[in-house]
Structure formats: C-alpha cells, structure tokens
Design an enzyme around this catalytic site. Structure first.
Site, PDB file in Angstrom:
ATOM      1  N   HIS A 118      11.282  24.214  32.887  1.00  0.00           N
ATOM      2  CA  HIS A 118      10.919  25.510  32.313  1.00  0.00           C
ATOM      3  C   HIS A 118      12.146  26.423  32.202  1.00  0.00           C
ATOM      4  O   HIS A 118      12.297  27.158  31.232  1.00  0.00           O
ATOM      5  CB  HIS A 118       9.818  26.182  33.148  1.00  0.00           C
ATOM      6  CG  HIS A 118       8.530  25.412  33.160  1.00  0.00           C
ATOM      7  ND1 HIS A 118       7.982  24.852  32.028  1.00  0.00           N
ATOM      8  CD2 HIS A 118       7.675  25.091  34.166  1.00  0.00           C
ATOM      9  CE1 HIS A 118       6.851  24.233  32.332  1.00  0.00           C
ATOM     10  NE2 HIS A 118       6.653  24.353  33.630  1.00  0.00           N
ATOM     11  N   ARG A 178      -0.935  18.756  18.235  1.00  0.00           N
ATOM     12  CA  ARG A 178      -2.130  19.616  18.286  1.00  0.00           C
ATOM     13  C   ARG A 178      -1.688  21.069  18.450  1.00  0.00           C
ATOM     14  O   ARG A 178      -0.536  21.347  18.782  1.00  0.00           O
ATOM     15  CB  ARG A 178      -3.062  19.187  19.413  1.00  0.00           C
ATOM     16  CG  ARG A 178      -2.404  19.134  20.766  1.00  0.00           C
ATOM     17  CD  ARG A 178      -3.380  18.785  21.890  1.00  0.00           C
ATOM     18  NE  ARG A 178      -2.634  18.575  23.118  1.00  0.00           N
ATOM     19  CZ  ARG A 178      -2.246  17.395  23.581  1.00  0.00           C
ATOM     20  NH1 ARG A 178      -2.546  16.291  22.934  1.00  0.00           N
ATOM     21  NH2 ARG A 178      -1.552  17.290  24.704  1.00  0.00           N
ATOM     22  N   TRP A 193      11.064  16.519  30.316  1.00  0.00           N
ATOM     23  CA  TRP A 193      12.526  16.653  30.318  1.00  0.00           C
ATOM     24  C   TRP A 193      13.041  16.640  31.759  1.00  0.00           C
ATOM     25  O   TRP A 193      14.006  15.959  32.092  1.00  0.00           O
ATOM     26  CB  TRP A 193      12.910  17.961  29.621  1.00  0.00           C
ATOM     27  CG  TRP A 193      14.381  18.240  29.531  1.00  0.00           C
ATOM     28  CD1 TRP A 193      15.217  17.903  28.508  1.00  0.00           C
ATOM     29  CD2 TRP A 193      15.188  18.941  30.496  1.00  0.00           C
ATOM     30  NE1 TRP A 193      16.497  18.343  28.773  1.00  0.00           N
ATOM     31  CE2 TRP A 193      16.506  18.983  29.990  1.00  0.00           C
ATOM     32  CE3 TRP A 193      14.920  19.538  31.729  1.00  0.00           C
ATOM     33  CZ2 TRP A 193      17.550  19.593  30.669  1.00  0.00           C
ATOM     34  CZ3 TRP A 193      15.970  20.148  32.415  1.00  0.00           C
ATOM     35  CH2 TRP A 193      17.267  20.169  31.886  1.00  0.00           C
ATOM     36  N   ARG A 244      -2.921  25.032  36.117  1.00  0.00           N
ATOM     37  CA  ARG A 244      -1.840  24.182  36.645  1.00  0.00           C
ATOM     38  C   ARG A 244      -1.716  24.422  38.161  1.00  0.00           C
ATOM     39  O   ARG A 244      -2.207  25.439  38.670  1.00  0.00           O
ATOM     40  CB  ARG A 244      -0.526  24.527  35.954  1.00  0.00           C
ATOM     41  CG  ARG A 244      -0.553  24.134  34.504  1.00  0.00           C
ATOM     42  CD  ARG A 244       0.799  24.179  33.862  1.00  0.00           C
ATOM     43  NE  ARG A 244       0.682  23.632  32.515  1.00  0.00           N
ATOM     44  CZ  ARG A 244       1.651  23.030  31.860  1.00  0.00           C
ATOM     45  NH1 ARG A 244       2.827  22.910  32.398  1.00  0.00           N
ATOM     46  NH2 ARG A 244       1.456  22.552  30.645  1.00  0.00           N
ATOM     47  N   ARG A 279       6.187  22.176  16.969  1.00  0.00           N
ATOM     48  CA  ARG A 279       5.808  21.658  18.290  1.00  0.00           C
ATOM     49  C   ARG A 279       6.627  20.416  18.591  1.00  0.00           C
ATOM     50  O   ARG A 279       6.428  19.363  17.969  1.00  0.00           O
ATOM     51  CB  ARG A 279       4.322  21.320  18.378  1.00  0.00           C
ATOM     52  CG  ARG A 279       3.967  20.849  19.797  1.00  0.00           C
ATOM     53  CD  ARG A 279       2.490  20.783  20.075  1.00  0.00           C
ATOM     54  NE  ARG A 279       2.258  20.648  21.511  1.00  0.00           N
ATOM     55  CZ  ARG A 279       1.129  20.921  22.122  1.00  0.00           C
ATOM     56  NH1 ARG A 279       0.097  21.347  21.433  1.00  0.00           N
ATOM     57  NH2 ARG A 279       1.006  20.779  23.434  1.00  0.00           N
ATOM     58  N   ASP A 316       7.015  22.722  24.149  1.00  0.00           N
ATOM     59  CA  ASP A 316       6.425  21.638  24.953  1.00  0.00           C
ATOM     60  C   ASP A 316       7.475  20.601  25.372  1.00  0.00           C
ATOM     61  O   ASP A 316       8.477  20.409  24.682  1.00  0.00           O
ATOM     62  CB  ASP A 316       5.321  20.965  24.118  1.00  0.00           C
ATOM     63  CG  ASP A 316       4.316  20.256  24.986  1.00  0.00           C
ATOM     64  OD1 ASP A 316       4.420  20.341  26.229  1.00  0.00           O
ATOM     65  OD2 ASP A 316       3.420  19.603  24.434  1.00  0.00           O
ATOM     66  N   LEU A 355      15.293  40.504  14.654  1.00  0.00           N
ATOM     67  CA  LEU A 355      14.127  39.614  14.786  1.00  0.00           C
ATOM     68  C   LEU A 355      13.181  40.102  15.894  1.00  0.00           C
ATOM     69  O   LEU A 355      13.633  40.563  16.936  1.00  0.00           O
ATOM     70  CB  LEU A 355      14.656  38.216  15.118  1.00  0.00           C
ATOM     71  CG  LEU A 355      13.680  37.068  15.359  1.00  0.00           C
ATOM     72  CD1 LEU A 355      14.321  35.754  14.928  1.00  0.00           C
ATOM     73  CD2 LEU A 355      13.239  36.963  16.811  1.00  0.00           C
ATOM     74  N   GLY A 396       8.294  19.644  31.230  1.00  0.00           N
ATOM     75  CA  GLY A 396       8.012  18.824  32.413  1.00  0.00           C
ATOM     76  C   GLY A 396       8.606  17.430  32.256  1.00  0.00           C
ATOM     77  O   GLY A 396       9.247  16.899  33.180  1.00  0.00           O
TER      78      GLY A 396
HETATM   79  C1  FPP Z   1       4.840  23.260  28.114  1.00  0.00           C
HETATM   80  O1  FPP Z   1       5.589  22.171  28.602  1.00  0.00           O
HETATM   81  C2  FPP Z   1       5.513  24.497  28.494  1.00  0.00           C
HETATM   82  C3  FPP Z   1       4.932  25.520  29.174  1.00  0.00           C
HETATM   83  C4  FPP Z   1       3.527  25.527  29.594  1.00  0.00           C
HETATM   84  C5  FPP Z   1       5.715  26.706  29.547  1.00  0.00           C
HETATM   85  C6  FPP Z   1       6.717  27.175  28.557  1.00  0.00           C
HETATM   86  C7  FPP Z   1       7.596  28.145  29.223  1.00  0.00           C
HETATM   87  C8  FPP Z   1       8.930  28.216  29.089  1.00  0.00           C
HETATM   88  C9  FPP Z   1       9.724  27.418  28.151  1.00  0.00           C
HETATM   89  C10 FPP Z   1       9.750  29.107  29.918  1.00  0.00           C
HETATM   90  C11 FPP Z   1       9.308  30.465  30.044  1.00  0.00           C
HETATM   91  C12 FPP Z   1       9.417  31.250  28.788  1.00  0.00           C
HETATM   92  C13 FPP Z   1      10.095  32.371  28.684  1.00  0.00           C
HETATM   93  C14 FPP Z   1       9.938  33.246  27.514  1.00  0.00           C
HETATM   94  C15 FPP Z   1      11.021  32.800  29.740  1.00  0.00           C
HETATM   95  P1  FPP Z   1       5.006  21.275  29.752  1.00  0.00           P
HETATM   96  O2  FPP Z   1       5.348  21.865  31.065  1.00  0.00           O
HETATM   97  O3  FPP Z   1       3.531  21.083  29.555  1.00  0.00           O
HETATM   98  O4  FPP Z   1       5.770  19.931  29.552  1.00  0.00           O
HETATM   99  P2  FPP Z   1       5.192  18.464  29.735  1.00  0.00           P
HETATM  100  O5  FPP Z   1       4.099  18.296  28.731  1.00  0.00           O
HETATM  101  O6  FPP Z   1       6.373  17.613  29.453  1.00  0.00           O
HETATM  102  O7  FPP Z   1       4.703  18.349  31.140  1.00  0.00           O
END
Ligand code: FPP
Length: 246
Positions: A43, A200, A31, A77, A194, A26, A137, A29
């Site tokens: 991402h 959560r 970041w 989204r 997390r 998490d 792994l 976005g």
């Molecule tokens: C949550 O952060 C993150 C996601 C919904 C996507 C996670 C995906 C990746 C890290 C990349 C793809 C994975 C692989 C295996 C290639 P958020 O976007 O909700 O962040 P925010 O809460 O700051 O908006």
C-alpha cells in the site's frame, strides 16, 4: 528503451487526452507478497505510485483523477490492514505540502466521511484547505467510498428536496442527479484503469462509468509507470466513442 519511451509519448494525441480518469489501485498485496513484504508495504508503494502518476497526468492535461483508496467494503479486511491503511492515508494527507509541492494539484476526499476517525477527518480538512487555492488537476481520493452508497446518498438528497417543496419529483433527471454526485465539479469520467488482472468495477464510480472507457492490465499498481499511463491513453485514443449514437 529511452527511444521507445519517447516514441510512445510522441504518439499521444494531446488534443484528445481523457479529462477525468478513475483508477482502481489494485495489486498492492500481490506486489508485496512477491517480494516477501507485508501487505502494508504494498500500500505504501501504491501511494508513491499514485503521487507519481497524478503529477504525470497533470502534466499531460488530465483535469481530474479519482483514485480508489478505501471502499465501503474494505472495512471487512483484517483489522491490522485497515489500521495500516488508515495510518498511511493520515500520513499522506498530513504531508500534502511535501507530497504535492509545486504541482498545483487540488486534493479532495470523496466518500462517506462519517465513519472515519476525527484524526483522519482533520487531516482531510487540512489537505483540502491547503490545496484549495491551487488551479491544476483535481485528485479525488475515494475514501470509505462505494458507488451504490453514493447513489443512495444522492437519492436521499433528491427526496429531501421534494419533501421540502424545493423541486417536484419530475424534476429529478440525469442532470439533477449528476449534480448530487461527489464528482459534480469535475469533467465526465472518460477512462477507468484497473491494473493487476482483475476485470470488474468493484462498486467504483457506478453512476459516472455509464459512458467511460475501460482499460485493464496485468501489471500490479505499485509497478504502474508513466509508460503504462501512456499505453492506457493511447488505447483510449483508439476507441470509437459513440455515446449510444451510430
Ligand atoms: C487494492 O489492492 C488496494 C487497496 C484496497 C488500497 C489502495 C490504497 C493505496 C494504494 C494507498 C493509499 C492511498 C492513498 C491515497 C495514500 P489489494 O490490497 O487488494 O491488492 P491484492 O489484490 O494484490 O491483495
């Protein structure tokens, strides 16, 4: 700084490394926003972090990492973000040779694949088969994954087995259900991480989390480093896991 890094690593009890770690990646976005970049850049950075952390986990003896890449709810989204995430996953899986070259990592995808495009499904088949003979792994990438969905799917499989007379309803116990989960081949979940300050589960590994330890931190996932993994493991090692006993 270097000294401090070494010191933390030395303090880890290598005989008590969590065997299976779940990660909710998490904060991508946020970041990106902080840097004036599009969410997709967050991402992308998150995917790089995952690779780095998986390689490190493999090195310290973690047997499996399950990473939450796309939940059953993430379809809600904006379309542009969903498309960008799917494209990123497609690239990640398609480039599995370069991504995990020489690491011995086994890549698997868990979740409901029926809603994913043919293109993504083919990339999954490729990545899974390419890494299937590795012995290190196991990285489970949770894609179109939901904990409730997984439990419903397991319940349907159990009901079918009763219907066909393969088992009796009374045979359905925790052990039987565990074998119907996507994680049947990897060790029990020991630790859920997390980052980004949210506290959560968001429908992640609900069945498996029964006796897992939790580690939350404010750092955004793309910034998560080996040092942060060491902090999480050290904290885990201080926990008194009783599994319901005294
Ligand atoms: C949550 O952060 C993150 C996601 C919904 C996507 C996670 C995906 C990746 C890290 C990349 C793809 C994975 C692989 C295996 C290639 P958020 O976007 O909700 O962040 P925010 O809460 O700051 O908006």
């Amino acid at each position: 700084m270097l000294f401090k890094k070494r010191k933390i690593a030395e303090e880890m009890d290598m005989s008590n490394i969590p065997q299976h770690i779940g990660i909710i990646m998490d904060g991508n976005g946020r970041w990106a926003k902080k840097r004036g970049l599009p969410r997709s850049a967050g991402h992308r950075a998150g995917a790089e972090t995952l690779k780095k952390i998986v390689v490190y986990c493999n090195k310290i003896g973690v047997k499996s990492v399950t990473a939450y890449a796309f939940s059953t709810e993430n379809w809600n989204r904006p379309k542009a973000e969903v498309d960008a995430l799917m494209e990123l996953l497609y690239m990640y899986l398609g480039q599995v040779e370069e991504q995990f070259a020489g690491t011995n990592v086994i890549l698997r995808v868990i979740g409901d694949r029926s809603a994913l495009s043919d293109k993504i499904n083919k990339a999954i088949d490729y990545a899974e088969s390419y890494t299937s003979t590795n012995t290190g792994l196991v990285l489970n990438v949770a894609l179109n994954y939901g904990g409730r969905d997984e439990i419903c799917r397991a319940a349907q499989l159990a009901a079918k087995a009763v219907e066909t007379g393969e088992i009796k309803a009374e045979d359905i116990d925790e052990e039987y259900m565990s074998k119907l989960m996507y994680t049947k081949d990897v060790p029990e979940l020991d630790l859920i991480i997390r980052p980004s300050g949210e506290v959560r589960l968001s429908n992640f590994l609900l069945w498996q989390a029964a006796y897992a330890e939790f580690w939350f931190d404010s750092i955004n996932w793309p910034d998560f480093s080996e040092k942060d993994m060491q902090r999480a493991v050290l904290d885990y090692q201080k926990r008194n896991r009783r599994f319901g006993k005294v």
